[in-house]
Scaffold this active site. Sequence first.
Site, PDB file in Angstrom:
ATOM      1  N   THR A  45       0.839  -1.206   0.000  1.00 28.25           N
ATOM      2  CA  THR A  45       0.000   0.000   0.000  1.00 28.25           C
ATOM      3  C   THR A  45       0.873   1.255   0.000  1.00 28.25           C
ATOM      4  O   THR A  45       0.566   2.229  -0.698  1.00 28.25           O
ATOM      5  CB  THR A  45      -0.960  -0.007   1.211  1.00 28.25           C
ATOM      6  OG1 THR A  45      -1.484  -1.329   1.379  1.00 28.25           O
ATOM      7  CG2 THR A  45      -2.110   0.952   1.001  1.00 28.25           C
ATOM      8  N   GLU A 120      10.108   0.154  11.372  1.00 29.62           N
ATOM      9  CA  GLU A 120       8.840   0.885  11.239  1.00 29.62           C
ATOM     10  C   GLU A 120       8.441   1.527  12.564  1.00 29.62           C
ATOM     11  O   GLU A 120       7.940   2.651  12.597  1.00 29.62           O
ATOM     12  CB  GLU A 120       7.738  -0.059  10.749  1.00 29.62           C
ATOM     13  CG  GLU A 120       7.906  -0.433   9.280  1.00 29.62           C
ATOM     14  CD  GLU A 120       6.923  -1.479   8.801  1.00 29.62           C
ATOM     15  OE1 GLU A 120       6.647  -1.510   7.592  1.00 29.62           O
ATOM     16  OE2 GLU A 120       6.444  -2.298   9.609  1.00 29.62           O
TER      17      GLU A 120
HETATM   18  C1  5RP Z   1       5.603  -4.528   6.901  1.00 31.07           C
HETATM   19  C2  5RP Z   1       4.281  -4.032   7.350  1.00 31.07           C
HETATM   20  C3  5RP Z   1       3.319  -3.606   6.278  1.00 31.07           C
HETATM   21  O1  5RP Z   1       3.156  -2.229   6.366  1.00 31.07           O
HETATM   22  C4  5RP Z   1       2.008  -4.323   6.480  1.00 31.07           C
HETATM   23  O2  5RP Z   1       2.257  -5.700   6.438  1.00 31.07           O
HETATM   24  C5  5RP Z   1       0.995  -3.935   5.389  1.00 31.07           C
HETATM   25  O3  5RP Z   1       1.454  -4.335   4.135  1.00 31.07           O
HETATM   26  P1  5RP Z   1       0.539  -4.213   2.830  1.00 31.07           P
HETATM   27  O4  5RP Z   1       0.295  -2.756   2.617  1.00 31.07           O
HETATM   28  O5  5RP Z   1       1.357  -4.857   1.732  1.00 31.07           O
HETATM   29  O6  5RP Z   1      -0.736  -4.960   3.097  1.00 31.07           O
HETATM   30  O7  5RP Z   1       3.976  -3.921   8.503  1.00 31.07           O
HETATM   31  O8  5RP Z   1       6.382  -4.942   7.989  1.00 31.07           O
END
Ligand code: 5RP
Length: 243
Positions: A45, A120
């Site tokens: 995303t 993050e």
């Molecule tokens: C990575 C994360 C991602 O932000 C989370 O998994 C969402 O990913 P996506 O937007 O592909 O669904 O926490 O560590």
Amino acid sequence: MAIWMEGEDYVMNAAGQVESKRNAGYRAAGMVEDGMIVGLGTGSTVFFAMERLGERIAGGDLSIAGVPTSYQAALRARQYGIPLTSLDEHPEIDIAIDGADQVDPGLNLIKGRGAALLREKCVCDAAKRVLIVVDPTKVVDTLNAPVPVEVLPFASAAVFRRLALLGAVPVIRDGVKKDGPVVTDNGNFILDCDFGAVADPQHLEARIASIPGALECGLFSAYGEKIVVIVGEENNCRVISLR
Ligand code: 5RP
């Protein structure tokens, strides 16, 4: 809560989900202002947000620098022409854009599907404002996905035991197209810990943080006040904050 939608019950087809992610990412990119230092999260995303940021930079509308949360984010940012900087140079960040695996009504999150949760969380903590971009399937009444825990390999058996005593069913995350465990960008392992429904995310996050060798977990329960969740839908976005 009237505006709330139960993610578990929300069914989308793949094309709809891609459009929802794009709408969320583009809306977040539109909230970035000239001159900002921008935390760049990891995942599919956030890619859309970076794509739009790249377009704005190329169009001369924006001059920013990004702090990437993973090798993946750094590679993608370079591809989109987003200049990069570091947390060393910018220990305070104007705005971060990141994804999530689940979001509850208190804006508690589970993150870490992409194994980038440690950086993050550092970037989320350093940011004045955090935009969480999700599609509607991520919105739930109660967090109940497995909680990823980044673990020092030296202590992984001891941490596994302590997490099991907390009530989890930990599973060491294996690589895809790589034999053996996932090794994070920081050189550690990931234990995916199924606790079932997480009734008190703050309490559980604190208990996990107290285990030596558990470097960070994917529960983000301390940032609700500065988080803005952008739920992309096929033709629109819903913006949710606690303020
Ligand atoms: C990575 C994360 C991602 O932000 C989370 O998994 C969402 O990913 P996506 O937007 O592909 O669904 O926490 O560590």
